[in-house]
Design a protein around this motif. Structure first.
Motif, PDB file in Angstrom:
ATOM      1  N   LYS A  34      72.175   2.715 -26.615  1.00 50.02           N
ATOM      2  CA  LYS A  34      71.220   3.623 -27.265  1.00 50.02           C
ATOM      3  C   LYS A  34      70.387   2.919 -28.327  1.00 50.02           C
ATOM      4  N   ASP A  35      70.956   1.895 -28.953  1.00 47.67           N
ATOM      5  CA  ASP A  35      70.239   1.158 -29.989  1.00 47.67           C
ATOM      6  C   ASP A  35      69.886  -0.259 -29.559  1.00 47.67           C
ATOM      7  N   ALA A  36      70.170  -0.606 -28.310  1.00 45.90           N
ATOM      8  CA  ALA A  36      69.958  -1.970 -27.838  1.00 45.90           C
ATOM      9  C   ALA A  36      68.468  -2.288 -27.722  1.00 45.90           C
ATOM     10  N   ILE A  37      68.150  -3.534 -27.982  1.00 42.94           N
ATOM     11  CA  ILE A  37      66.815  -4.072 -27.705  1.00 42.94           C
ATOM     12  C   ILE A  37      67.001  -4.906 -26.439  1.00 42.94           C
ATOM     13  N   GLY A  62      67.817 -23.739 -19.468  1.00 42.47           N
ATOM     14  CA  GLY A  62      66.608 -23.396 -20.221  1.00 42.47           C
ATOM     15  C   GLY A  62      66.751 -22.063 -20.925  1.00 42.47           C
ATOM     16  N   LEU A  63      67.289 -21.071 -20.223  1.00 39.71           N
ATOM     17  CA  LEU A  63      67.527 -19.760 -20.825  1.00 39.71           C
ATOM     18  C   LEU A  63      68.507 -19.875 -21.984  1.00 39.71           C
ATOM     19  N   MET A  64      69.585 -20.604 -21.773  1.00 45.09           N
ATOM     20  CA  MET A  64      70.594 -20.748 -22.833  1.00 45.09           C
ATOM     21  C   MET A  64      70.012 -21.429 -24.068  1.00 45.09           C
ATOM     22  N   TYR A  88      66.498 -18.085 -30.247  1.00 40.42           N
ATOM     23  CA  TYR A  88      65.137 -17.569 -30.408  1.00 40.42           C
ATOM     24  C   TYR A  88      65.075 -16.085 -30.064  1.00 40.42           C
ATOM     25  N   LEU A  89      65.668 -15.700 -28.931  1.00 38.30           N
ATOM     26  CA  LEU A  89      65.667 -14.294 -28.522  1.00 38.30           C
ATOM     27  C   LEU A  89      66.420 -13.435 -29.535  1.00 38.30           C
ATOM     28  N   GLY A 110      65.289 -10.188 -32.313  1.00 34.50           N
ATOM     29  CA  GLY A 110      65.956  -8.894 -32.380  1.00 34.50           C
ATOM     30  C   GLY A 110      66.548  -8.440 -31.068  1.00 34.50           C
ATOM     31  N   VAL A 111      66.456  -9.263 -30.033  1.00 37.09           N
ATOM     32  CA  VAL A 111      67.003  -8.912 -28.724  1.00 37.09           C
ATOM     33  C   VAL A 111      68.521  -8.841 -28.823  1.00 37.09           C
ATOM     34  N   THR A 112      69.101  -7.749 -28.319  1.00 38.31           N
ATOM     35  CA  THR A 112      70.556  -7.589 -28.340  1.00 38.31           C
ATOM     36  C   THR A 112      71.159  -7.542 -26.941  1.00 38.31           C
ATOM     37  N   CYS A 113      70.304  -7.498 -25.912  1.00 35.61           N
ATOM     38  CA  CYS A 113      70.801  -7.409 -24.546  1.00 35.61           C
ATOM     39  C   CYS A 113      69.796  -8.068 -23.610  1.00 35.61           C
ATOM     40  N   LEU A 114      70.289  -8.887 -22.678  1.00 33.64           N
ATOM     41  CA  LEU A 114      69.425  -9.489 -21.670  1.00 33.64           C
ATOM     42  C   LEU A 114      69.658  -8.809 -20.331  1.00 33.64           C
TER      43      LEU A 114
END
Length: 89
Positions: free
Chosen positions: A22-25, A47-49, A54-55, A59-63
């Motif tokens: 509910k609060d995830a970015i 590369g992603l790791m 940076y992510l 403020g990103v909390t979920c991929l």
């Protein structure tokens, strides 16, 4: 005597919070196009790791990773042929 109780602190976005979403970015990532670690022109997991800090700073909390499994590609990769492998490309 009262039994001792343990207080569980539930941080938003943490595994202990059953409503984390509910609060995830949520940031959707197409690994193949995101970050290339070996300069072959194709994004990859190393590369992603390398961009996780940076992510997180953004403020990103979920991929949400787009499909990367082997697939006959009749449904943009969502028609997965093997859940235990990574598409060779």
């Amino acid at each position: 005597m009262m039994p001792e109780t343990k207080t569980i602190i539930r941080k938003p976005g943490s595994v202990a919070d059953p409503l984390w979403y509910k609060d995830a970015i949520i940031y959707e990532v197409h690994v193949k196009a995101f970050s290339d670690s070996n300069n072959d022109g194709i994004g990859d997991f190393p590369g992603l790791m390398s961009k996780l800090d940076y992510l997180q700073d953004l403020g990103v909390t979920c991929l949400w990773l787009l499909p990367f499994f082997p697939s006959p590609l009749r449904d943009d990769g969502y028609d997965i042929a093997d859940y235990t492998s990574v598409h060779p490309s």
